[in-house]
Design an enzyme around this catalytic site. Structure first.
Site, PDB file in Angstrom:
ATOM      1  CE1 TYR A 101      -0.713  15.013  76.085  1.00  0.00           C
ATOM      2  CE2 TYR A 101      -2.409  15.958  74.678  1.00  0.00           C
ATOM      3  CZ  TYR A 101      -2.012  15.435  75.892  1.00  0.00           C
ATOM      4  OH  TYR A 101      -2.916  15.337  76.910  1.00  0.00           O
ATOM      5  CD  GLU A 189      -2.033  12.481  78.288  1.00  0.00           C
ATOM      6  OE1 GLU A 189      -2.524  13.502  78.785  1.00  0.00           O
ATOM      7  OE2 GLU A 189      -1.144  11.824  78.847  1.00  0.00           O
TER       8      GLU A 189
END
Ligand code: GDP
Ligand code: MN
Length: 376
Positions: A101, A189
């Site tokens: 991530y 993101e």
């Protein structure tokens, strides 16, 4: 403004971040064609602006172009978490070894940009954050100085990213920061950042841009799409209503933004999901109440909860307005009304004697619970 995944991916690619090969389709036929071009095995991803599409059935794998066509005929035109699917992104199926991530978001508290890096990512990232706090690192970046290599090294070490991936993760992290500041984003993101034999690939992309800065980014403003939901929002804003589409099944009408927020929270607390945010403002006229109902009836709502606090606005006036409006409209879904404050008794009397089938609640909790039950 939130970008669709495929739009964010185009920007990411422009800035040097690897994305899966793929294209957007609007029909099952197109999906089949793209799947064939990509070699057969694909992922089909609903392009809707909601989180957790995977769990909600919006991400599907197909083994062949025919299967891709079948799957997408169910997906396109259907709804994911209350949002209609107009487009899907068809991508080559990645062979994912592990998921990481990386993201940046505006951090109001520190007046900086928070960088977040994790060696474990994927659909359950919130859950992972709880179970493996030692594998997630955050660091506030001072936007005046920008992102330095030592910031990235700090994040890499603390999040326990394997040493052999440091180069690639550093590169992607710095490119993502560049995107964050170039477009004045509120959030960028990549989750998951997929580890594959061919390197690190942004398997998903999320980006939202500050609306107040959009005038400086005409190329992005142009990406704003026509969807049923934002069409409804546009229509409401023309009517002077403060309406936000959420997608649940309990429609909400309240006076005051705080009241509308509290009502949404309460619907959640009672196990339901709000269809919208709608603040009709203090001292709303009958005409405004009417417009508000009309917008609500076009949303997803299966029941409506009208939660009014009478201050300067008198409850009997509101009640008379509601009755007049509902008599003129053809409403097929149950409506719960809660009136509190100035002249509430008189207001309830008007509702009771109206001959309309209304559910009347005295307390907010009671009304919210009723509206949630009725939506089921
Ligand atoms: P989200 O649920 O809206 O965040 O959608 P994502 O795009 O993140 O997809 C959800 C999950 O599907 C990812 O975390 C991956 O595990 C999986 N996924 C997405 N694309 C691929 C792919 O190309 N190959 C494989 N094996 N899994 C994928
Ligand atoms: Mn994702």
């Amino acid at each position: 403004m939130r970008l669709q995944e495929y739009q964010a991916k185009m920007l990411f690619e422009k800035h040097g971040i690897k994305i899966p090969r793929g294209r957007v389709a609007r029909s099952p036929e197109e999906v089949e064609k793209i799947a064939r071009e990509l070699g057969g095995k694909v992922v089909i991803k609903a392009q809707v602006l909601v989180g957790g599409r995977g769990k909600a059935g919006g991400i599907k794998k197909a083994e062949s172009p025919e299967e891709a066509r079948n799957i997408s005929s169910n997906l396109i035109g259907g709804k994911i978490k209350g949002h209609r699917v107009e487009k899907v992104l068809v991508e080559e199926l990645l062979n994912i070894e592990s998921e990481m991530y990386v993201g940046f978001t505006v951090d109001r508290v520190s007046k900086g940009i928070a960088a977040i890096l994790s060696s474990v990512g994927g659909v359950d990232v919130e859950e992972i954050a709880r179970s493996y706090p030692e594998r997630i690192a955050t660091q506030v970046i001072d936007p005046r100085w920008g992102l330095y290599d030592y910031n990235i090294r700090n994040l890499l070490t603390r999040s326990k990213i394997p040493r052999e991936l440091w180069n690639e993760v550093s590169y992607i992290t710095s490119k993502l920061y560049e995107i964050m500041v170039t477009y004045e984003a509120e959030l960028v993101e990549i989750n998951p950042l997929a580890v594959t034999k061919k390197g690190l690939i942004a398997a998903d992309a999320r980006m939202s841009v500050d609306d107040n800065a959009l005038f400086r980014h005409q190329d992005l403003a142009k990406l704003s799409e026509f969807t049923e939901e934002n069409e409804l929002e546009r229509e409401a804003s023309k009517l002077g209503l403060n309406y936000v589409h959420i997608g649940g099944d309990v429609g909400i009408m309240a006076n005051g933004a705080g009241m509308a927020m509290a009502t949404m929270d309460l619907i959640k607390l009672m196990g339901g999901s709000p269809a919208n945010f709608l603040d009709i403002g203090g001292g709303a006229s009958k005409e405004e109440v009417k417009r508000a109902f009309e917008v609500l009836l076009k949303s997803n709502a299966k029941s409506i909860f009208v939660n009014i606090f009478g201050g300067i606005t008198r409850c009997d006036d509101v009640a008379a307005g509601i009755v007049e409006v509902l008599k003129a409209l053809d409403v097929k879904i149950p409506i719960v009304v809660r009136l509190a404050g100035t002249n509430e008794e008189e207001g309830r009397k008007i509702l009771k004697e109206s001959g309309l089938k209304l559910f009347i609640a005295k307390e907010m909790e009671e009304g919210a619970k009723l509206a949630v039950d009725l939506a089921r």
